[in-house]
Design a protein around this motif. Structure first.
Motif, PDB file in Angstrom:
ATOM      1  N   PHE A 101       0.855  -1.091  -0.021  1.00 56.87           N
ATOM      2  CA  PHE A 101       0.111   0.031  -0.071  1.00 56.87           C
ATOM      3  C   PHE A 101       0.735   1.214  -0.114  1.00 56.87           C
ATOM      4  O   PHE A 101       0.499   2.222  -0.692  1.00 56.87           O
ATOM      5  CB  PHE A 101      -0.759  -0.091   1.032  1.00 56.87           C
ATOM      6  CG  PHE A 101      -2.071  -1.087   1.175  1.00 56.87           C
ATOM      7  CD1 PHE A 101      -3.007  -0.779   0.205  1.00 56.87           C
ATOM      8  CD2 PHE A 101      -2.185  -2.130   1.833  1.00 56.87           C
ATOM      9  CE1 PHE A 101      -4.259  -1.667  -0.071  1.00 56.87           C
ATOM     10  CE2 PHE A 101      -3.170  -3.102   1.609  1.00 56.87           C
ATOM     11  CZ  PHE A 101      -4.312  -2.626   0.738  1.00 56.87           C
ATOM     12  N   ASP A 102       2.079   1.332   0.647  1.00 56.09           N
ATOM     13  CA  ASP A 102       2.874   2.476   0.733  1.00 56.09           C
ATOM     14  C   ASP A 102       3.334   2.864  -0.966  1.00 56.09           C
ATOM     15  O   ASP A 102       3.218   4.000  -1.241  1.00 56.09           O
ATOM     16  CB  ASP A 102       4.086   2.055   1.455  1.00 56.09           C
ATOM     17  CG  ASP A 102       3.840   1.870   2.870  1.00 56.09           C
ATOM     18  OD1 ASP A 102       2.914   2.677   3.350  1.00 56.09           O
ATOM     19  OD2 ASP A 102       4.699   1.491   3.521  1.00 56.09           O
ATOM     20  N   GLU A 105      -0.075   4.172  -2.614  1.00 55.97           N
ATOM     21  CA  GLU A 105      -0.016   5.676  -2.065  1.00 55.97           C
ATOM     22  C   GLU A 105       0.854   6.579  -2.825  1.00 55.97           C
ATOM     23  O   GLU A 105       0.385   7.542  -3.106  1.00 55.97           O
ATOM     24  CB  GLU A 105       0.085   5.589  -0.577  1.00 55.97           C
ATOM     25  CG  GLU A 105      -0.413   6.808   0.107  1.00 55.97           C
ATOM     26  CD  GLU A 105      -0.006   7.037   1.621  1.00 55.97           C
ATOM     27  OE1 GLU A 105      -0.226   8.109   2.011  1.00 55.97           O
ATOM     28  OE2 GLU A 105       0.407   5.957   2.205  1.00 55.97           O
ATOM     29  N   LYS A 106       2.072   6.219  -2.803  1.00 55.60           N
ATOM     30  CA  LYS A 106       3.088   7.094  -3.536  1.00 55.60           C
ATOM     31  C   LYS A 106       2.711   7.379  -4.996  1.00 55.60           C
ATOM     32  O   LYS A 106       2.601   8.535  -5.378  1.00 55.60           O
ATOM     33  CB  LYS A 106       4.244   6.466  -3.539  1.00 55.60           C
ATOM     34  CG  LYS A 106       5.587   7.348  -4.090  1.00 55.60           C
ATOM     35  CD  LYS A 106       6.767   6.591  -3.853  1.00 55.60           C
ATOM     36  CE  LYS A 106       7.923   7.544  -4.669  1.00 55.60           C
ATOM     37  NZ  LYS A 106       9.245   6.592  -4.571  1.00 55.60           N
ATOM     38  N   ILE A 108      -0.503   7.252  -6.192  1.00 57.85           N
ATOM     39  CA  ILE A 108      -1.750   7.924  -6.348  1.00 57.85           C
ATOM     40  C   ILE A 108      -1.366   9.562  -6.105  1.00 57.85           C
ATOM     41  O   ILE A 108      -1.841  10.285  -6.698  1.00 57.85           O
ATOM     42  CB  ILE A 108      -2.688   7.290  -5.188  1.00 57.85           C
ATOM     43  CG1 ILE A 108      -3.140   6.045  -5.549  1.00 57.85           C
ATOM     44  CG2 ILE A 108      -3.767   8.393  -4.833  1.00 57.85           C
ATOM     45  CD1 ILE A 108      -4.047   5.561  -4.608  1.00 57.85           C
ATOM     46  N   LEU A 109      -0.287   9.604  -5.001  1.00 58.84           N
ATOM     47  CA  LEU A 109       0.026  11.232  -4.781  1.00 58.84           C
ATOM     48  C   LEU A 109       0.716  11.769  -6.229  1.00 58.84           C
ATOM     49  O   LEU A 109       0.420  13.050  -6.564  1.00 58.84           O
ATOM     50  CB  LEU A 109       1.038  11.121  -3.499  1.00 58.84           C
ATOM     51  CG  LEU A 109       0.518  10.915  -2.072  1.00 58.84           C
ATOM     52  CD1 LEU A 109       1.419  10.961  -1.198  1.00 58.84           C
ATOM     53  CD2 LEU A 109      -0.869  11.949  -1.987  1.00 58.84           C
TER      54      LEU A 109
END
Length: 624
Positions: A101-102, A105-106, A108-109
C-alpha cells in the motif's frame, strides 16, 4: 458639418404595400449560397492577422501542450499501481506476500500532482486565450467601424445594411468563439494524439497497430463530412446576414409597413428567408452532430479489438495487467482527441466562412485617397462654381450632363425641378459623397478634391427633410453641430432657431431625453432642433433640402424665420418643390434630366415663360 440626415444613401425601395424590399439602393442584396471560395487563403490571412499576438499564442501552445503531456503520463504511472495491486493480491492468495500500500499511495500522490499541474496549465492557457480572442474581436470591430467611415457611399447604396451589421456581429462573434474555445483545444488534441501514440507504442507495438487500423476509417468519415458541411456553413452565414437585413428594414419602416397592411408580405418574406436559413443551418448542424457518434462507433470497434488482443497477450505473460489497463485508457484517450479534431474541422469551416466575409469587407475599395498637400483656407468666402460636371452612379449611366453654374458669395440659390432631375445628386457631389466623372466643382476658386473631406464638409451645414436626432437630450442633439460648444452657445443657437420658445413646455426642458425614433416630439420641433444644430455649427455654406415640406403652416412660419436667421451672410443652396417658398432667391437653377435648363431670378424666369414658368403655374393650377 451639421449633418442631420440619418442615412445619406437612397432609402430602401418600398412597394405599394409598404414593404421595404430586400435591398438598399440600386445594387440590391448580396446573394449567398456559395461555398467558401478560398479556405486556405482565408486561413492564411487569419493566421497573419493573429501574428500580432504570436507571443501570447506561443505561451498558449506551450501551456496547452504541457497540460496534455501531464495528463498523458498519468495512465502509464497508474498502470504501475494496478500491476502492483494485482501482484499483491495474487501473492496474498498464494500466501507469499501482501499488497504494497505504501507504493500504491506514492503512485496515487504522484498522479494527483500531475493532474493538478495539468489542470493549472489548462486554466492559464484558457485565461490567456480568452484575452487574445477578446482583443481580436475588439480590433476587428474597430477596423470594420473605421472602414465604414472610409468607404464610398455607393457601397451602401448597393449593400443591404443588415449584411454589414451581420459581419460586425455574427461573423466576428464566430471568430471570437473559435479562438476562445477551439484554438487551445486543437493544440491539446494534437499533443494528446502524438503523446498517447508514443505511450501506446512503448507498451505494445502490436496492440498499437490494431488500434491504428481504425484511423483510416475515421479519416474517411472526417473528410467526407467536412466536404459536405463546408458549403452549408458558408450559406448559413450569408442567409443570416440576409435575415438580419430584412428584420432591420422592417423595424426601421414599421409604421409604414403597418399603415399599408404590409404585414403579410413582410411575414412571407421573413418566412422565406428564415426557411432558407433553417435549411442550411439544419444541414450544417446535422453533419456536425453525426461526426461524434460516427467517431465513437469506429473508436469502439478498435476498443473491442484491443481488449481481446490485450487479454490474449496477458494470458501469454507477454504484457502486464497494469499495462493492459493503461493501454485501454490510452485507446480511449487516442480516439477522443481525434473526434475533437474532427468536430473542430467543422468549426473551422464556419470560421473560414466568417473570416472570409470579414476580410472581404475590410478589402473593399475605399474612397479616393485625400490630396497629399490639401488646401487650407483661413476663411471660407462661400463662392461656388460648377464647371462642366458629368456624373452617373454607374459609369455607363450618366445622369448629370455638362452641369455648369456660378454662385457668388452670400447668394441664396434655389435648385428646382421634377423628381429625378438631379437636385439632391448635385448636393452629394458638392460635399464629395461622390466624385464627379468629369468636370470640376470649385469652392473659392479651389477644386474640392484638393481639400480633405473633413475640411470640406466642415464648411457645410445641412437641414434636410428627413430629420435625424439620436437617443440623448435636446441639449446634446443641438450640440452635435459643434461638440465643443458651451451650454450658453447651445441655448443661443436654440433661441435663434425658435427652439427656446417651445422647449420650456417639454418635460425637463433642454434635458429632455429623446427616444430612439424621436417620436416624443413633433416633426416641426425636430426640424427646428436640426436648424439650431446648423446655426451652432456656424457653417460658411448651407444646404436646405425641402426643410418645411412636412410641417403645418404655423410651424412653417417659425421654420422660415429660423432659416432666414441661419442664411444671413451665408451662401445657401435650397432644394425646393414648393416654388412659392423660393421667390426671393438670388438665383434659381432649374434642372431637368440632370441638366440646368434655365437659370435666373424668379421674375426673370416667369417672364421667360419656359420650363420654370410651367412648373410654377402648374402648382397653382392643381391647387385650384
Amino acid at each position: 458639418m451639421s449633418e442631420n440626415n440619418k442615412r445619406l444613401t437612397p432609402s430602401p425601395k418600398r412597394d405599394r404595400g409598404g414593404f421595404m424590399g430586400g435591398h438598399s439602393g440600386p445594387g440590391g442584396m448580396i446573394h449567398g449560397g456559395e461555398r467558401a471560395r478560398d479556405f486556405k487563403g482565408t486561413m492564411k490571412k487569419l493566421i497573419e492577422y493573429l501574428s500580432v499576438y504570436k507571443l501570447s499564442i506561443s505561451i498558449v501552445f506551450i501551456f496547452a501542450a504541457a497540460s496534455a503531456v501531464f495528463s498523458i503520463v498519468g495512465p502509464k504511472i497508474l498502470g504501475k499501481a494496478t500491476t502492483k495491486l494485482f501482484e499483491g493480491v495474487m501473492a496474498k492468495i498464494a500466501g507469499t506476500g501482501n499488497i504494497d500500500f505504501d507504493y500504491i499511495e506514492k503512485i496515487i500522490l504522484i498522479i494527483a500532482g500531475l493532474y493538478i499541474i495539468s489542470a493549472l496549465f489548462g486554466y492559464i492557457q484558457g485565461w490567456i486565450m480568452s484575452g487574445v480572442s477578446m482583443k481580436v474581436s475588439y480590433n476587428l470591430r474597430k477596423e470594420i467601424s473605421e472602414k465604414i467611415n472610409r468607404m464610398p457611399l455607393r457601397y451602401f447604396d448597393g449593400t443591404n445594411h443588415g449584411e454589414v451589421l451581420s459581419r460586425v456581429t455574427n461573423d466576428v462573434d464566430t471568430l471570437s468563439q473559435t479562438l476562445n474555445q477551439s484554438l487551445g483545444q486543437i493544440i491539446t488534441s494534437v499533443t494528446t494524439v502524438i503523446g498517447v501514440l508514443v505511450m501506446m507504442v512503448s507498451i505494445s507495438g502490436l496492440m498499437t497497430l490494431v488500434a491504428l487500423c481504425m484511423l483510416p476509417v475515421s479519416m474517411m468519415f472526417i473528410i467526407f463530412i467536412a466536404k459536405k458541411s463546408q458549403k452549408y456553413f458558408k450559406e448559413q452565414q450569408d442567409y443570416l446576414g440576409h435575415l438580419n437585413g430584412h428584420v432591420e428594414e422592417m423595424y426601421g419602416g414599421h409604421i409604414v409597413m403597418k399603415a399599408f397592411n404590409g404585414e403579410k408580405k413582410s411575414v412571407n418574406q421573413f418566412d422565406e428567408l428564415n426557411n432558407k436559413l433553417f435549411g442550411v443551418a439544419w444541414k450544417s448542424q446535422f453533419l456536425t452532430s453525426i461526426m461524434m457518434p460516427v467517431m465513437f462507433f469506429v473508436g469502439n470497434l478498435g476498443y473491442v479489438a484491443v481488449c481481446i488482443l490485450g487479454g490474449w497477450l496477458a494470458a501469454k505473460k507477454t504484457i502486464e495487467v497494469g499495462d493492459i489497463q493503461a493501454f485501454i485508457q490510452y485507446v480511449r484517450s487516442f480516439t477522443q482527441p481525434i473526434s475533437q479534431l474532427a468536430n473542430i474541422s467543422n468549426i473551422l469551416q464556419q470560421t473560414a466562412a466568417s473570416a472570409e466575409r470579414v476580410f472581404e469587407f475590410l478589402a473593399e475599395e475605399e474612397e479616393v485617397i485625400e490630396a497629399s498637400n490639401p488646401v487650407k483656407l483661413e476663411r471660407v468666402e462661400g463662392k461656388v462654381e460648377f464647371k462642366n460636371v458629368h456624373f452617373g452612379y454607374k459609369p455607363d449611366k450618366i445622369i448629370v450632363n455638362d452641369f455648369s453654374a456660378s454662385i457668388k458669395t452670400g447668394q441664396k440659390v434655389a435648385i428646382v425641378g421634377p423628381t429625378g432631375a438631379g437636385k439632391t445628386t448635385m448636393v452629394k457631389l458638392l460635399m464629395r459623397f461622390y466624385d464627379v466623372n468629369q468636370g470640376t466643382i470649385m469652392i473659392d476658386d479651389n477644386d474640392i478634391r484638393g481639400f480633405t473631406r473633413s475640411d470640406l464638409r466642415s464648411m457645410f451645414g445641412m437641414v434636410l427633410q428627413d430629420t435625424w436626432l439620436y437617443n440623448d437630450s435636446i441639449m446634446e442633439n443641438i450640440r452635435y453641430g459643434r461638440l465643443d460648444a458651451t451650454d450658453e452657445e447651445v441655448i443661443a443657437a436654440a433661441k435663434a432657431a425658435h427652439v427656446d420658445s417651445f422647449v420650456h413646455t417639454l418635460p425637463d426642458g433642454y434635458n429632455m431625453m429623446l427616444n430612439e425614433e424621436s417620436s416624443n416630439i413633433s416633426q416641426g420641433q425636430k426640424q427646428l432642433i436640426t436648424i439650431a444644430r446648423a446655426i451652432l455649427a456656424d457653417p460658411s455654406i448651407l444646404i436646405l433640402d425641402e426643410a418645411t415640406s412636412s410641417v403645418d403652416t404655423r410651424t412653417e412660419v417659425y421654420i422660415q424665420k429660423a432659416m432666414t436667421n441661419l442664411m444671413k451672410g451665408r451662401t445657401s443652396f435650397v432644394i425646393a418643390h414648393r416654388l412659392s417658398t423660393i421667390r426671393d432667391a438670388d438665383l434659381i437653377l432649374v434642372m431637368n434630366h440632370g441638366d440646368i435648363v434655365e437659370q435666373g431670378s424668379h421674375k426673370e424666369l416667369l417672364e421667360k415663360g419656359g420650363f420654370y414658368a410651367e412648373l410654377y403655374n402648374s402648382q397653382f393650377t392643381h391647387a385650384v
